[in-house]
Design a protein around this motif. Structure first.
Motif, short mmCIF file in Angstrom:
data_model
loop_
_atom_site.label_atom_id
_atom_site.label_comp_id
_atom_site.label_asym_id
_atom_site.label_seq_id
_atom_site.Cartn_x
_atom_site.Cartn_y
_atom_site.Cartn_z
N VAL A 53 -5.71 1.88 -1.22
CA VAL A 53 -5.39 1.15 -2.43
C VAL A 53 -4.20 0.24 -2.16
CG1 VAL A 53 -4.87 1.38 -4.87
CG2 VAL A 53 -6.04 3.22 -3.68
N ALA A 54 -4.34 -1.04 -2.45
CA ALA A 54 -3.20 -1.95 -2.34
C ALA A 54 -2.91 -2.51 -3.72
CB ALA A 54 -3.53 -3.08 -1.38
N TYR A 55 -1.66 -2.72 -4.02
CA TYR A 55 -1.28 -3.25 -5.33
C TYR A 55 -0.81 -4.68 -5.17
CZ TYR A 55 -1.79 1.53 -6.82
OH TYR A 55 -2.30 2.77 -7.09
N THR B 219 -8.10 6.75 -7.61
CA THR B 219 -6.65 6.57 -7.62
C THR B 219 -6.29 5.27 -8.34
OG1 THR B 219 -6.48 7.73 -5.52
CG2 THR B 219 -4.60 6.37 -6.16
N LEU C 238 -10.52 14.82 -3.37
CA LEU C 238 -9.92 13.72 -2.64
C LEU C 238 -9.76 13.95 -1.14
CD1 LEU C 238 -7.03 13.06 -5.20
CD2 LEU C 238 -9.15 11.78 -5.03
N GLN C 239 -9.97 15.17 -0.67
CA GLN C 239 -9.69 15.45 0.74
C GLN C 239 -10.89 16.07 1.46
OE1 GLN C 239 -7.12 14.25 2.03
NE2 GLN C 239 -5.68 13.98 0.34
N ASN D 142 -0.91 18.81 0.38
CA ASN D 142 -1.53 17.52 0.10
C ASN D 142 -2.16 17.52 -1.30
OD1 ASN D 142 -2.40 14.93 0.49
ND2 ASN D 142 -3.51 15.37 2.38
N THR D 143 -2.28 16.34 -1.88
CA THR D 143 -2.95 16.19 -3.17
C THR D 143 -4.46 16.22 -2.92
OG1 THR D 143 -1.12 14.82 -3.90
CG2 THR D 143 -3.12 14.75 -5.24
N SER E 131 8.78 -0.06 -7.22
CA SER E 131 7.51 -0.44 -6.59
C SER E 131 6.79 -1.56 -7.31
CB SER E 131 6.58 0.77 -6.50
OG SER E 131 7.04 1.66 -5.53
N ARG F 245 3.04 4.31 -1.32
CA ARG F 245 3.09 5.10 -2.55
C ARG F 245 4.49 5.05 -3.16
NH1 ARG F 245 -1.62 4.68 -1.10
NH2 ARG F 245 -2.95 6.45 -0.68
N ARG G 96 -12.40 8.33 -3.58
CA ARG G 96 -11.05 8.81 -3.87
C ARG G 96 -10.09 7.66 -4.14
NH1 ARG G 96 -7.98 11.05 1.27
NH2 ARG G 96 -6.50 9.39 0.90
N LYS H 273 0.81 -1.22 0.00
CA LYS H 273 0.00 0.00 0.00
C LYS H 273 0.84 1.26 0.00
CE LYS H 273 -3.69 -2.52 1.84
NZ LYS H 273 -4.95 -2.56 2.51
N GLN I 93 -1.86 8.69 3.75
CA GLN I 93 -0.93 8.87 2.64
C GLN I 93 -1.55 9.76 1.57
OE1 GLN I 93 1.64 5.38 1.62
NE2 GLN I 93 -0.18 4.26 2.19
N ARG I 94 -0.71 10.48 0.85
CA ARG I 94 -1.22 11.30 -0.23
C ARG I 94 -1.71 10.41 -1.36
NH1 ARG I 94 3.64 15.79 -0.76
NH2 ARG I 94 3.18 16.89 1.17
N PRO I 95 -2.89 10.72 -1.91
CA PRO I 95 -3.34 9.94 -3.07
C PRO I 95 -2.32 10.08 -4.21
CG PRO I 95 -5.05 11.45 -2.32
CD PRO I 95 -3.81 11.82 -1.60
N GLU I 96 -2.15 9.03 -4.98
CA GLU I 96 -1.18 9.09 -6.08
C GLU I 96 -1.87 8.63 -7.35
OE1 GLU I 96 2.57 6.66 -5.81
OE2 GLU I 96 3.30 8.60 -5.14
N TYR J 29 0.42 -8.40 -7.33
CA TYR J 29 1.10 -8.84 -8.55
C TYR J 29 0.93 -10.33 -8.74
CZ TYR J 29 2.99 -4.28 -7.72
OH TYR J 29 3.08 -2.93 -7.50
#
Lengths: 317, 498
Positions: free
Chosen positions: B102-104, B131, B348-349, B430-431, A202, A162, B127, A160, A178-181, B106
């Protein structure tokens, strides 16, 4: 004024390697993009160099990203004093060969308080000699961005993280905030004292790393290849027994085995695997049929519940 | 339409990526496929992803062992560990039993590798879905076969479409709990196809799935569902197309100027569209200066061409002023350049997007100040755009962007790189939003079209008079009137005359 090193033009001999397959090429392009973005946006970047296979790939990508210029930031090695001897020799060889700037830092508490993995246990030892040492080195260098070779497939809490991972002035990571990316647009805006850890690898997996090392002919520490080496078995791990500081406990005996390492850390905390893989082809085919993950050989991941996440919150890479 | 026919709709030939430096050999697209999974906790999303990882052997024995340990020996009725624990990486989540970010993940087959963005299904996490969707080529939407489409299915499909995803897979999960009811499956697929079509998405595959039992995920479920002849989930993913290098022409956002010595000056960046080769004439924006490409430098070799996605260093034939944030583009088909643009964005915030506030906007390597004026907000339930003056967190809105300096964009529809941006709050760093450009606006307003709408900027009384006429009486939906002062209207009309 950006913290840059005198750039000199390099001349690479024309390569005869075949082009990368599209999968590795896409990963390479993404990593180079991240390297360039960080180098352009931050004043004092540094690259964490741990001498392992991921660091070797990271270094190779950094050289590619800035070619024909030199790598425009120093490498930082946090030396616990308990690395494999071959790792240190390899590190110095790379620095010489590729004309790199290297900063080495060891936590002075290690010598002053005689902190070793044997006397203090892996959790406390790692906290002091790795996490605390890293914070000391980053503060001393006033680095505002640090590249690391972490991959999201390595461990649950990393999945998770970034690509630009924001850290507070005391180097803490807040996974809940965390900041959205989005897309490949990275937010590099920070206040003084804050920093970003940047992870160009990553989206790579372990197999990608090995296939890339093979395709790009990247030099790696020989400990990754199988050879007859002295070992001692302890807590279910095979530890390399070549350092005189390793004292045998009652019931332990040194013996020779054909082994190799799948990951490299501090030698007393890194377990070897029985393997006859002496070439990259062997390693890759061994990996494709492997039934355990690479971090299985790492004691520090398992020393307490949620242990990697806890270390990361405190500033560990 | 029958289920297999629906399923086959997505099995078009995979796009072919042809590296320019290679011989003209047809190569299968083996770039990693990025996908997003959408659905709620109850739809069994974690189980589906866990099943994908398990059956493609992406889970190793030690991970499985710690999974067994963490689930306190809890197992599902097939003797497998709780897959959700594989995905819910963070302690906080385990405690709450929900996925919060969000988790990625593989995994790969011998044909291709995959990157899954696993995002939560709960409403307040729009949000996170935005993303995950921003980089995805395909969306897997999950529904519970017993429940069918939900309001959130529409919401997820809408967000995915908005973020540019044009390939959907509907996984009708827990089909085993309906006794493998074919009619039920076909009804749900039909409803979903209608929904997707209403959003403009044609590449839709519906699959009856039991994630728990592993049917039609990696292995087929023929034994239980002989009536289903379509592909398994993994087969659809193996054949899906990665985002094509949109072809509005060559684009290179300049990340960095490389000057290692007196003799070398190169512009480093990642090609964001089209292709380039030595000899091509290019324009540098925003300055508008023109030059020719002399060399494309990479570490391995001097290349004879570069295509979208390549990280390169470009050398030009003359001394021109180029700096970070500039865009080097083909002369024939240049991006839009201007001070005012229309966009859609996702807030997003918690602070939302405030009207008139000056944000930082980053697009490619270019960062500049922007003022954001919200216009309308999307009601996800109905798909309607309602008037809005500000946008709260998780809102999807249409906005006007006003810049101090020239901005450079393509529309997001034409280019998912040069048409995308983020907003950064200068107070917090922040974004705060992810956005997509839809059109360029005339600098002073006036009359222009925004999709199919006409916008009139007129003095208030004149506007009211005009809208009362028979001509506009039936077309109020199509017209947006911005009431301005008479003085401002004169200015606007003056610019139209020019």
């Amino acid at each position: 004024m950006p913290h840059t090193h005198p750039e000199t033009e390099l001349h690479n001999p024309q390569s005869t390697k075949p082009p990368l397959d599209p999968h590795l090429k896409a990963l390479e392009n993404e990593a180079i993009h991240i390297f360039r973005e960080v180098a352009a946006e931050f004043e004092r970047p540094v690259m964490l160099y741990s001498i392992g296979k991921d660091s070797s790939v990271l270094l190779h990508l950094a050289r590619k990203a800035f070619y024909p210029g030199r790598v425009p930031f120093p490498l930082l090695h946090v030396d616990t004093g308990w690395k494999f001897r071959e790792m240190i020799a390899f590190r110095d060889e790379m620095v010489e060969k590729y004309d790199l700037d290297l900063v080495v830092h060891t936590n002075p508490r290690g010598a002053a308080e005689n902190i070793t993995p044997f006397t203090h246990g892996s959790a406390l030892y790692t906290d002091i000699m790795k996490t605390e040492a890293l914070r000391q080195a980053l503060d001393a260098g006033q680095y505002d961005a640090a590249f690391g070779g972490a991959r999201r497939d390595e461990e649950a809490s990393r999945a998770k993280e970034r690509i630009y991972s924001f850290r507070t002035p005391d180097h803490r990571w807040d996974p809940r905030n965390q900041r959205p990316e989005l897309w490949n647009i990275y937010n590099g805006m920070i206040r003084k004292g804050e920093s970003v850890r940047a992870f160009p690898l990553s989206n790579w997996t372990e197999v990608d790393i090995w296939r890339y090392i093979q395709a790009e002919e990247i030099p790696i520490v020989p400990l990754y290849f199988a050879k007859k080496r002295p070992i001692v078995e302890r807590d279910g791990m095979m530890i390399l027994a070549e350092d005189p500081r390793l004292e045998l406990l009652t019931g332990e005996a040194k013996r020779e085995e054909v082994i190799r390492f799948r990951t490299l850390g501090c030698f007393p905390l890194t377990g070897a695997i029985r393997s006859s893989a002496t070439t990259l082809d062997d390693i890759i085919s061994e990996l494709e049929t492997a039934t355990v993950s690479e971090r299985q050989g790492r004691a520090i991941d398992r020393d307490q519940a949620g242990s990697m996440e806890k270390k990361k919150r405190e500033g560990y890479f | 339409m029958t289920a297999p026919a629906l399923a086959n709709a997505a099995l078009d030939e995979t796009a072919v990526a042809l590296p320019v430096q290679e011989t003209a050999r047809v190569v299968r697209d083996t770039r990693p496929l990025r996908l997003i999974t959408c659905g709620s906790v109850d739809d069994g999303k974690s189980t589906l992803i866990g099943r994908l990882l398990w059956d493609t052997k992406a889970v190793k024995e030690d991970q499985a062992a710690s999974l067994q340990r963490d689930s306190n020996g809890k197992q599902n009725d097939l003797g497998l560990p709780d897959f959700a624990l594989l995905l819910d990486g963070l302690q906080a989540e385990r405690e709450q039993g929900i996925t919060i970010d969000v988790a990625y993940r593989y995994f790969s087959t011998d044909k291709r590798s995959f990157i899954v963005a696993d995002t939560p299904g709960h409403e307040q996490y729009t949000r996170n879905m935005a993303t995950g969707a921003s980089t995805a080529d395909l969306a897997v939407l999950l529904v519970d076969a017993r429940v069918g489409l939900l309001e959130q299915t529409r919401r997820h499909a809408t967000i995915a479409t908005l973020m540019g995803i044009r390939q959907f897979v509907l996984a009708v999960n827990k089909i085993d709990l309906t006794n493998y009811d074919r009619a039920r499956f076909e009804q749900i697929s039909h409803e979903f196809k209608e929904l997707a079509l209403s959003l403009g998405v044609r590449q839709v595959t519906a699959i009856p799935v039991s994630a728990l039992k592993g049917e039609n995920v990696v292995y087929d479920g023929r034994a239980s569902m002989p009536w289903y002849e379509g592909p398994t989930l993994i087969e659809v993913l193996e054949l899906a197309t990665t985002r094509s290098a949109q072809t509005v022409g060559f684009r290179l956002p300049v990340q960095r100027v490389s000057r290692p010595g007196e003799s070398f000056r190169g512009y480093q960046g990642t090609v964001a569209g089209g292709s380039v080769k030595p000899g091509d004439s290019v324009v540098i924006l925003p300055s508008g200066m023109v030059a020719n490409v002399t060399k494309i430098v990479t570490f391995d070799l001097v290349r004879n061409a570069a295509v979208a996605g390549d990280a390169i260093t470009l050398v030009l034939d003359r001394q021109v002023d180029v700096s970070r944030g500039d865009v080097i583009a083909t002369i024939d088909s240049q991006p839009m350049i201007g001070l005012a643009f229309d966009a859609q964005l996702v807030a997003l915030q918690p602070e939302g997007i405030q009207p008139g506030k000056r944000y930082w906007l980053k697009s490619g390597s270019r960062r500049q100040r922007v003022q954001v004026q919200p216009v309308s907000q999307l009601e996800l339930k109905t798909g309607k755009w309602n008037h809005a003056d500000e946008l709260p967190m998780n809102a999807i809105g249409k906005v006007h962007l006003a810049f101090d300096e020239q901005a450079i964009f393509d529309t997001y529809e034409q280019n998912r790189t040069t048409g995308a941006f983020i907003l950064i709050d200068p107070d917090t760093n922040n974004t705060v939003a992810g956005g997509m450009i839809t059109a360029k606006r005339a600098a002073l307003g006036g009359i222009h079209t925004e999709e199919s709408r006409v916008i009139l900027s007129l003095p208030a009384d004149l506007a009211d008079q005009l809208m009362a006429t028979e001509l506009f009486a039936n077309r109020r939906e199509d017209v947006e009137v911005r009431r301005v002062t008479a003085g401002k209207a004169v200015e606007i009309i003056d610019t139209i005359d020019q």
